[in-house]
Design an enzyme around this catalytic site. Structure first.
Site, PDB file in Angstrom:
ATOM      1  N   ASP A 171       3.645 -14.012  12.739  1.00 36.25           N
ATOM      2  CA  ASP A 171       2.302 -14.461  12.366  1.00 36.25           C
ATOM      3  C   ASP A 171       1.390 -13.240  12.440  1.00 36.25           C
ATOM      4  OD1 ASP A 171      -0.219 -15.530  12.092  1.00 36.25           O
ATOM      5  OD2 ASP A 171       0.082 -17.155  13.529  1.00 36.25           O
ATOM      6  N   GLU A 230       0.822  -1.210   0.000  1.00 38.93           N
ATOM      7  CA  GLU A 230       0.000   0.000   0.000  1.00 38.93           C
ATOM      8  C   GLU A 230       0.856   1.259   0.000  1.00 38.93           C
ATOM      9  OE1 GLU A 230      -3.412   2.189   2.728  1.00 38.93           O
ATOM     10  OE2 GLU A 230      -3.212   0.017   2.785  1.00 38.93           O
ATOM     11  N   LYS A 270      -7.430   0.184  11.771  1.00 37.88           N
ATOM     12  CA  LYS A 270      -6.831  -0.326  10.537  1.00 37.88           C
ATOM     13  C   LYS A 270      -5.572   0.463  10.208  1.00 37.88           C
ATOM     14  CE  LYS A 270      -6.251  -0.705   5.875  1.00 37.88           C
ATOM     15  NZ  LYS A 270      -5.473   0.168   4.957  1.00 37.88           N
ATOM     16  N   HIS A 314      -1.980  10.395  -0.318  1.00 32.52           N
ATOM     17  CA  HIS A 314      -2.091   8.967  -0.617  1.00 32.52           C
ATOM     18  C   HIS A 314      -2.242   8.725  -2.111  1.00 32.52           C
ATOM     19  CE1 HIS A 314      -3.189   4.757  -0.054  1.00 32.52           C
ATOM     20  NE2 HIS A 314      -4.217   4.963  -0.855  1.00 32.52           N
TER      21      HIS A 314
END
Length: 395
Positions: free
Chosen positions: A277, A81, A261, A374
């Site tokens: 993990d 991203e 998030k 972004h």
């Protein structure tokens, strides 16, 4: 060593690799691994998972400027991203200029669960487990003497009757510098027959819990509002807007989900880079965010006395040893770049990265919005299918 590398993003790729190698004093083998087009050989991938058909690559980057507990860190991140690495580096610069980020982490305590069914009296069975707890802990410690020799191993056994008449037994294990799932699963499976004998019931499942709520990491920072100014807003206004956005996340689970998030953008990227993990890290973080019964933000911000005060707390079951790390050359290289050799230190830096990532997102939201920066980086990555010069990619 310093993580302050001015203009690092402006350099071409090969120069960034050279700067990194010189800064960390990498060996020739490390430099080769960093520059390799095949960081994980297909044969290695075939040993790591079943039905392997090749290797899937993601960008491997470095976030700069991090100062955590007075120590500089260059933070490896693996993500597809755009803007994550840039945002983390920018927020780290803001915190660096105000003394950095303070962070700490608990001991590496993990919980294993044994579920017992077919009980005539679950409360009585729980009492028997509590009476037998010292013996069960001793049995578990005897099963992993090398772990015990390192000062780790099983710590306690608890039991609770559930509303449905079944019993839940918890085994608490200090797993040291390991992620810990395999060690805990081995122990709960080994003592399950003894638990069944003590309770007179039938063991249903025995498995590690990924809610590592006894293995928390925390980070905090205080940024003077003067450092938060933008071209369009004074620092005090930006700090106020960030604090209000933080408050919104405590009232709206829709906002809290996006808020968290953004935090996990940084933590997951670092987890992938270091061979963790990351699904376990994700599930534990979100379960912890909902521990009160309402989904809440993992990081909060307050505007007071001319400063923006940020704090984050979340479970981080991460490790610096184990086959998952040793089997992937880039994971080992990432830990070397971080100059980290303990799980607790890794967790403190991850918490700091999560807090910085959150600061970057909220500052953008409080000012011009997420999309301007972004999408500029997104357009840069969208140009990849068409050949472009190095200069065009940099601009």
């Amino acid at each position: 060593m310093t993580s302050r590398l001015p203009g690092f993003y402006r350099r071409p790729l090969n120069e960034r690799q050279q700067v990194l190698a010189d800064t960390i004093a990498l060996t020739t083998a490390d430099r080769d691994a960093l520059a390799s087009d095949v960081p994980l050989e297909p044969a290695q991938a075939d040993r790591m998972i079943e039905n392997a058909i090749g290797v899937f690559s993601l960008p491997y980057g470095i976030a700069v400027n991090f100062l955590v507990n007075g120590r500089d860190y260059l933070v490896p991140m693996v993500t597809e991203e755009p803007s994550i690495v840039a945002a983390a580096s920018h927020a780290a610069r803001l915190t660096r200029d105000s003394g950095g980020i303070e962070a700490d982490a608990d001991r590496s305590l993990m919980t294993g669960q044994i579920h017992v069914v077919d009980l005539p009296d679950a409360e009585a069975a729980a009492a028997r487990i509590r009476h037998a707890a010292p013996r069960l802990v001793g049995t578990a410690r005897g099963l992993q003497p090398r772990m015990v020799a390192r000062g780790c191993g099983a710590r306690e056994v608890t039991a609770a009757a559930l509303p449905d008449g079944t019993l839940l037994v918890h085994l608490l294990v200090d797993v040291g510098d390991a992620m810990g799932a395999n060690a805990v699963n081995t122990l709960v499976e080994a003592i399950a027959p003894d638990v069944a004998a003590v309770t007179g019931g039938t063991v249903n499942i025995r498995i590690v819990s990924n809610l590592a709520d006894r293995r928390l990491a925390r980070a905090s920072t205080a940024v003077p509002e003067a450092l938060l100014h933008t071209r369009e807003r004074a620092g005090g206004e930006v700090a106020c807007r960030i604090a209000r956005a933080s408050d919104l996340a405590t009232h709206s689970p829709h906002r809290a989900t996006t808020h968290n998030k953004g935090i996990m953008n940084g933590i997951d990227s670092m987890a992938v880079a270091t061979g963790q993990d990351w699904r376990a890290v994700e599930s534990g973080a979100h379960a912890y965010a909902a521990r009160s019964g309402a989904y809440q933000p993992l990081a909060t911000w307050q505007h007071t006395d001319g400063h923006l005060l940020g704090h984050i707390e979340l479970p981080l079951a991460v490790g610096t040893v184990g086959a998952r790390i040793t089997g992937n050359p880039r994971a080992g290289l990432s830990l070397k770049l971080l100059r980290i050799d303990s799980a607790r230190e890794l967790a403190t830096v991850m918490a700091a990265v999560g807090l910085a990532q959150n600061l970057a997102a909220l500052r953008a939201l409080a000012d011009e919005g997420i999309q301007r920066g972004h999408m500029a980086l997104h357009r840069r990555s969208s140009a990849l299918p068409q050949p472009a010069t190095t200069h065009e990619h940099r601009t």
